[in-house]
Design a protein around this motif. Structure first.
Motif, mmCIF file in Angstrom:
data_model
loop_
_atom_site.group_PDB
_atom_site.id
_atom_site.type_symbol
_atom_site.label_atom_id
_atom_site.label_comp_id
_atom_site.label_asym_id
_atom_site.label_seq_id
_atom_site.Cartn_x
_atom_site.Cartn_y
_atom_site.Cartn_z
ATOM 1 N N PHE A 37 -42.337 -19.188 3.361
ATOM 2 C CA PHE A 37 -43.151 -17.974 3.435
ATOM 3 C C PHE A 37 -42.560 -17.040 4.490
ATOM 4 C CE2 PHE A 37 -46.945 -15.461 4.408
ATOM 5 C CZ PHE A 37 -47.502 -15.282 3.151
ATOM 6 N N ASP B 285 -43.269 -14.756 6.676
ATOM 7 C CA ASP B 285 -43.943 -14.128 7.811
ATOM 8 C C ASP B 285 -43.123 -14.386 9.073
ATOM 9 O OD1 ASP B 285 -44.357 -16.823 8.172
ATOM 10 O OD2 ASP B 285 -46.540 -16.722 8.154
ATOM 11 N N TYR C 10 -45.059 -18.065 -3.542
ATOM 12 C CA TYR C 10 -45.309 -16.665 -3.235
ATOM 13 C C TYR C 10 -44.734 -16.311 -1.852
ATOM 14 C CZ TYR C 10 -47.944 -12.360 -2.323
ATOM 15 O OH TYR C 10 -48.307 -11.079 -2.012
ATOM 16 N N ARG C 11 -43.971 -15.226 -1.787
ATOM 17 C CA ARG C 11 -43.314 -14.737 -0.565
ATOM 18 C C ARG C 11 -42.281 -15.716 -0.027
ATOM 19 N NH1 ARG C 11 -47.086 -11.805 3.808
ATOM 20 N NH2 ARG C 11 -45.019 -11.719 4.779
ATOM 21 N N ASP C 12 -41.719 -16.580 -0.863
ATOM 22 C CA ASP C 12 -40.612 -17.444 -0.442
ATOM 23 C C ASP C 12 -39.299 -16.718 -0.713
ATOM 24 O OD1 ASP C 12 -42.535 -19.268 0.133
ATOM 25 O OD2 ASP C 12 -41.718 -20.891 -1.078
ATOM 26 N N THR D 248 -40.047 -9.272 -0.176
ATOM 27 C CA THR D 248 -41.025 -9.500 -1.237
ATOM 28 C C THR D 248 -41.116 -8.287 -2.144
ATOM 29 O OG1 THR D 248 -42.314 -10.837 0.317
ATOM 30 C CG2 THR D 248 -43.419 -10.164 -1.708
#
Length: 257
Positions: A16, A18, A57-59, A63
């Motif tokens: 992810f 972030d 998701y978001r890997d 994005t």
């Protein structure tokens, strides 16, 4: 390696994107070589375009999940990759372990790479803490990172270097601001010697190259809900092409006639 063959991490990251995922990427870009002699680390994926309900998701380094709106997000891993990719090229080589590559006394790591003609030098330093740099896999063994001062000694022809360009990033946690690809004042060297103060969750690039920049991009189009109702008669696709906006999760759809 005894085989004499290059070793690459060909499907790495997958985390992810972030701040913690950015810490993962910054750490493995250095430590894949420091710990594993891997000269290439390839992110899975470059751009994350999965449905939000999926575990991936978001890997990706950035994005883009709305082809209907064009919305996208440039996330921290993009800028942390730039600390290496903007200041090296294919053909550059790592210096030897113990002579430009290694683990810092207070935790973190450093690598140094030189250009094929030996004229340019880039040093990348990271101090990613354990809890702020976990990747989705494998499990990260415990380790500690502390604030520290790194001594740098340039030898051989590089001892003549009087200053190096400095680029800086810091991942913000617990309310602290995140700083990405900031150009700091040049670092002066005297008789090949300099020191660098390091905090936690930071990346520094020291380089003889003066071509770095934090890339600019236009504001992304605003996010929009999927346009329902949606229809497609599939008449404009080439044979075997996947239909637009349909990313099936079981089986497959393709135009066959």
């Amino acid at each position: 390696l005894k085989t004499g063959k290059q070793l690459w991490a060909s499907e790495d990251y997958g985390t992810f994107n972030d701040e913690e995922g950015g810490g993962c990427w910054a750490r493995i870009l250095n430590k894949n070589y420091v710990n594993g002699h891997m000269t290439s680390t390839i992110s899975w994926n470059l751009i994350a375009s999965y449905y939000s309900d999926l575990p991936f998701y978001r890997d990706g380094l950035m994005t883009a999940v709305e082809p209907w709106s064009g919305n996208y997000n440039v996330d921290t891993p993009i800028w942390l990759a730039a600390h290496t990719t903007q200041f090296t090229e294919i053909g550059w080589t790592y210096l030897d372990h113990g002579s430009g590559v290694g683990i810092l006394d207070g935790g973190g790591s450093y690598v140094a790479l030189v250009s094929p003609d030996g004229k340019d030098l880039t040093i990348v330093v990271e101090t990613m803490s354990h809890d702020h740099s976990k990747c989705i896999r494998p499990k990260l063994p415990p380790y500690n990172v502390t604030s520290q001062t790194m001594g740098i000694q340039l030898k051989s022809s590089y001892a003549k270097i009087s200053e190096m360009n400095v680029w800086y990033s810091k991942l913000g946690f617990n309310g602290d601001a995140t700083i990405m690809m900031q150009k700091n004042p040049n670092m002066a060297f005297k008789n090949g010697l300099a020191s660098l103060s390091l905090g936690l969750d930071e990346v520094y690039t020291l380089t003889t190259l003066s071509t770095g920049q934090k890339g600019q991009y236009s504001a992304p189009p605003p996010s929009k809900p999927f346009p329902l109702p949606y229809s497609d008669d599939f008449s404009t696709y080439a044979i075997s092409e996947e239909p637009y906006n349909l990313a099936q999760q079981e089986g497959s759809y393709e135009v066959v006639a």
